[in-house]
Design an enzyme around this catalytic site. Sequence first.
Site, PDB file in Angstrom:
ATOM      1  N   ARG A   1       0.847  -1.187   0.000  1.00 26.33           N
ATOM      2  CA  ARG A   1       0.000   0.000   0.000  1.00 26.33           C
ATOM      3  C   ARG A   1       0.889   1.246   0.000  1.00 26.33           C
ATOM      4  O   ARG A   1       1.964   1.254   0.611  1.00 26.33           O
ATOM      5  CB  ARG A   1      -0.890   0.047   1.249  1.00 26.33           C
ATOM      6  CG  ARG A   1      -2.064  -0.924   1.210  1.00 26.33           C
ATOM      7  CD  ARG A   1      -3.130  -0.510   0.193  1.00 26.33           C
ATOM      8  NE  ARG A   1      -4.268  -1.416   0.172  1.00 26.33           N
ATOM      9  CZ  ARG A   1      -4.401  -2.447  -0.669  1.00 26.33           C
ATOM     10  NH1 ARG A   1      -3.475  -2.711  -1.568  1.00 26.33           N
ATOM     11  NH2 ARG A   1      -5.481  -3.207  -0.619  1.00 26.33           N
TER      12      ARG A   1
ATOM     13  N   HIS B   1      -0.935   0.499  -9.621  1.00 33.85           N
ATOM     14  CA  HIS B   1      -1.628  -0.456  -8.734  1.00 33.85           C
ATOM     15  C   HIS B   1      -2.192  -1.642  -9.539  1.00 33.85           C
ATOM     16  O   HIS B   1      -3.401  -1.887  -9.543  1.00 33.85           O
ATOM     17  CB  HIS B   1      -2.750   0.246  -7.952  1.00 33.85           C
ATOM     18  CG  HIS B   1      -3.152  -0.520  -6.713  1.00 33.85           C
ATOM     19  ND1 HIS B   1      -3.547   0.073  -5.550  1.00 33.85           N
ATOM     20  CD2 HIS B   1      -3.243  -1.859  -6.480  1.00 33.85           C
ATOM     21  CE1 HIS B   1      -3.866  -0.851  -4.647  1.00 33.85           C
ATOM     22  NE2 HIS B   1      -3.681  -2.039  -5.195  1.00 33.85           N
TER      23      HIS B   1
HETATM   24  P1  NDP Z   1      -1.531 -11.571   4.948  1.00 35.63           P
HETATM   25  O1  NDP Z   1      -2.447 -11.064   6.002  1.00 35.63           O
HETATM   26  O2  NDP Z   1      -1.673 -12.987   4.513  1.00 35.63           O
HETATM   27  O3  NDP Z   1      -0.021 -11.398   5.418  1.00 35.63           O
HETATM   28  C1  NDP Z   1       0.398 -10.267   6.093  1.00 35.63           C
HETATM   29  C2  NDP Z   1       1.798 -10.501   6.649  1.00 35.63           C
HETATM   30  O4  NDP Z   1       2.250  -9.265   7.222  1.00 35.63           O
HETATM   31  C3  NDP Z   1       1.826 -11.554   7.762  1.00 35.63           C
HETATM   32  O5  NDP Z   1       3.012 -12.309   7.676  1.00 35.63           O
HETATM   33  C4  NDP Z   1       1.861 -10.690   9.027  1.00 35.63           C
HETATM   34  O6  NDP Z   1       2.502 -11.288  10.135  1.00 35.63           O
HETATM   35  C5  NDP Z   1       2.698  -9.522   8.546  1.00 35.63           C
HETATM   36  N1  NDP Z   1       2.484  -8.350   9.401  1.00 35.63           N
HETATM   37  C6  NDP Z   1       1.342  -7.695   9.663  1.00 35.63           C
HETATM   38  N2  NDP Z   1       1.556  -6.692  10.532  1.00 35.63           N
HETATM   39  C7  NDP Z   1       2.868  -6.723  10.831  1.00 35.63           C
HETATM   40  C8  NDP Z   1       3.707  -5.972  11.672  1.00 35.63           C
HETATM   41  N3  NDP Z   1       3.222  -4.959  12.418  1.00 35.63           N
HETATM   42  N4  NDP Z   1       5.018  -6.275  11.751  1.00 35.63           N
HETATM   43  C9  NDP Z   1       5.520  -7.325  11.033  1.00 35.63           C
HETATM   44  N5  NDP Z   1       4.781  -8.093  10.201  1.00 35.63           N
HETATM   45  C10 NDP Z   1       3.473  -7.803  10.108  1.00 35.63           C
HETATM   46  O7  NDP Z   1      -1.676 -10.585   3.720  1.00 35.63           O
HETATM   47  P2  NDP Z   1      -1.456 -10.901   2.157  1.00 35.63           P
HETATM   48  O8  NDP Z   1      -0.139 -11.529   1.992  1.00 35.63           O
HETATM   49  O9  NDP Z   1      -2.642 -11.609   1.609  1.00 35.63           O
HETATM   50  O10 NDP Z   1      -1.494  -9.412   1.523  1.00 35.63           O
HETATM   51  C11 NDP Z   1      -0.603  -8.417   1.954  1.00 35.63           C
HETATM   52  C12 NDP Z   1      -1.014  -7.061   1.387  1.00 35.63           C
HETATM   53  O11 NDP Z   1      -0.703  -6.984   0.006  1.00 35.63           O
HETATM   54  C13 NDP Z   1      -2.515  -6.763   1.415  1.00 35.63           C
HETATM   55  O12 NDP Z   1      -2.922  -6.321   2.705  1.00 35.63           O
HETATM   56  C14 NDP Z   1      -2.660  -5.670   0.366  1.00 35.63           C
HETATM   57  O13 NDP Z   1      -2.567  -4.407   0.965  1.00 35.63           O
HETATM   58  C15 NDP Z   1      -1.456  -5.893  -0.550  1.00 35.63           C
HETATM   59  N6  NDP Z   1      -1.874  -6.257  -1.919  1.00 35.63           N
HETATM   60  C16 NDP Z   1      -1.492  -5.449  -2.963  1.00 35.63           C
HETATM   61  C17 NDP Z   1      -1.834  -5.775  -4.261  1.00 35.63           C
HETATM   62  C18 NDP Z   1      -1.391  -4.954  -5.418  1.00 35.63           C
HETATM   63  O14 NDP Z   1      -1.843  -5.169  -6.555  1.00 35.63           O
HETATM   64  N7  NDP Z   1      -0.492  -4.013  -5.262  1.00 35.63           N
HETATM   65  C19 NDP Z   1      -2.620  -6.988  -4.567  1.00 35.63           C
HETATM   66  C20 NDP Z   1      -2.944  -7.777  -3.403  1.00 35.63           C
HETATM   67  C21 NDP Z   1      -2.578  -7.403  -2.128  1.00 35.63           C
HETATM   68  P3  NDP Z   1       1.918 -12.631  10.833  1.00 35.63           P
HETATM   69  O15 NDP Z   1       2.244 -13.749   9.853  1.00 35.63           O
HETATM   70  O16 NDP Z   1       2.683 -12.730  12.111  1.00 35.63           O
HETATM   71  O17 NDP Z   1       0.446 -12.419  11.006  1.00 35.63           O
HETATM   72  C1  OXD Z   2      -5.678  -6.020  -3.046  1.00 35.35           C
HETATM   73  C2  OXD Z   2      -5.177  -5.105  -4.088  1.00 35.35           C
HETATM   74  O1  OXD Z   2      -5.619  -5.682  -1.863  1.00 35.35           O
HETATM   75  O2  OXD Z   2      -5.416  -5.381  -5.291  1.00 35.35           O
HETATM   76  O3  OXD Z   2      -6.136  -7.126  -3.416  1.00 35.35           O
HETATM   77  O4  OXD Z   2      -4.528  -4.114  -3.775  1.00 35.35           O
END
Ligand code: NDP
Ligand code: OXD
Length: 309
Positions: free
Chosen positions: A224, A272
């Site tokens: 993001r 994006h």
């Molecule tokens: P998940 O919830 O599966 O994974 C999030 C990871 O971040 C987990 O490992 C979590 O830790 C870690 N995390 C969260 N908070 C913290 C913190 N404070 N400190 C350290 N680690 C942290 O999310 P996804 O992998 O499914 O997606 C991640 C993000 O990707 C989405 O939220 C979205 O914003 C973005 N995205 C962007 C897209 C694009 O086109 N640009 C498309 C799709 C998604 P833990 O394992 O310990 O819970």
């Molecule tokens: C998502 C994205 O969060 O596309 O899936 O950014």
Amino acid sequence: MAIVLIRQDGKLDLWKNAFLGQYPDLPVFHYKEPHPTEEVTMAIVWKHPEGSLAHYPNLQCIASFGAGVDFIIEDNTRPKNVTITRVIDPALAADMSEYVLGTILMYLKNLDTYRQDQANKSWRPKAYTRIADHTIGIMGAGTLGITLANSLLPLGFNVVGWSREAKEVGNFKIFHGQEGKTNFLRQSTILVCLLPLTDATKEILDKETLSQLPKGAYLINVARGGHLAEQQLIPLIDSGHLSGACLDVFQQEPMKQDHPFWDHPKIKITPHVASVSDPASVVPQLVENYYRLEKKMPLVNTVDPSRGY
Ligand code: NDP
Ligand code: OXD
């Protein structure tokens, strides 16, 4: 019971047709057409207008069209105590891995620079690096981060991850928490941000964090725009501490015409598009939750609003 679709990007009809194409009898409406607001139990949303969720007195589920839910959590006008869900989809994860892999290889071999040189008819060979020269630091070892790691490891990349809580996946080291962050950053020659945007991760890509990367490190932010302290990036690149960045997400989207990132030679921008929810693969899991609501069963892919993801 009914479903309402809320998004403002011109894709309402595309999504409604995708639902009806797979589930012809589904009571699905988009929010711009007349619909029975009292019957709506599920709202599926992507960057919905603020206040739009308050029209549904019997809402039981707010579902994100994507993986992220930051825009739902941030909406203080949403009805509280309504379950929030997100997309967890192998196609979305695979698309993200392909985008990041493409970006990394382009960076290693200077391919984008040669495109610019060609436009200028300029013959300028440059030193390249190899896969074995790099450690890819994946900030956010969740669904997308782990899928990415699993696509990089067989190619010979060193990979480390960072998560909130301790976790072991067996094939690469995952650091966690504030205590693990410095060790994680120190070895990441290419940093990929795949964190959810929460209070704890807002502007986490700031001067303090990025300064802990090795000199010459490269940043890829595909999570993001709110993760990056945007004003602090260009000085870190211009001073040579970072060799550049590839950014798919921005504080304000679309980015303003006068944003300095547009013209910076070492910043690559995409609008994006790193990984976009595909109706064909995402509709079934969204509809599954609608039927689960009907049967009063627990929903899948729920998020914890107190954690923010
Ligand atoms: P998940 O919830 O599966 O994974 C999030 C990871 O971040 C987990 O490992 C979590 O830790 C870690 N995390 C969260 N908070 C913290 C913190 N404070 N400190 C350290 N680690 C942290 O999310 P996804 O992998 O499914 O997606 C991640 C993000 O990707 C989405 O939220 C979205 O914003 C973005 N995205 C962007 C897209 C694009 O086109 N640009 C498309 C799709 C998604 P833990 O394992 O310990 O819970
Ligand atoms: C998502 C994205 O969060 O596309 O899936 O950014």
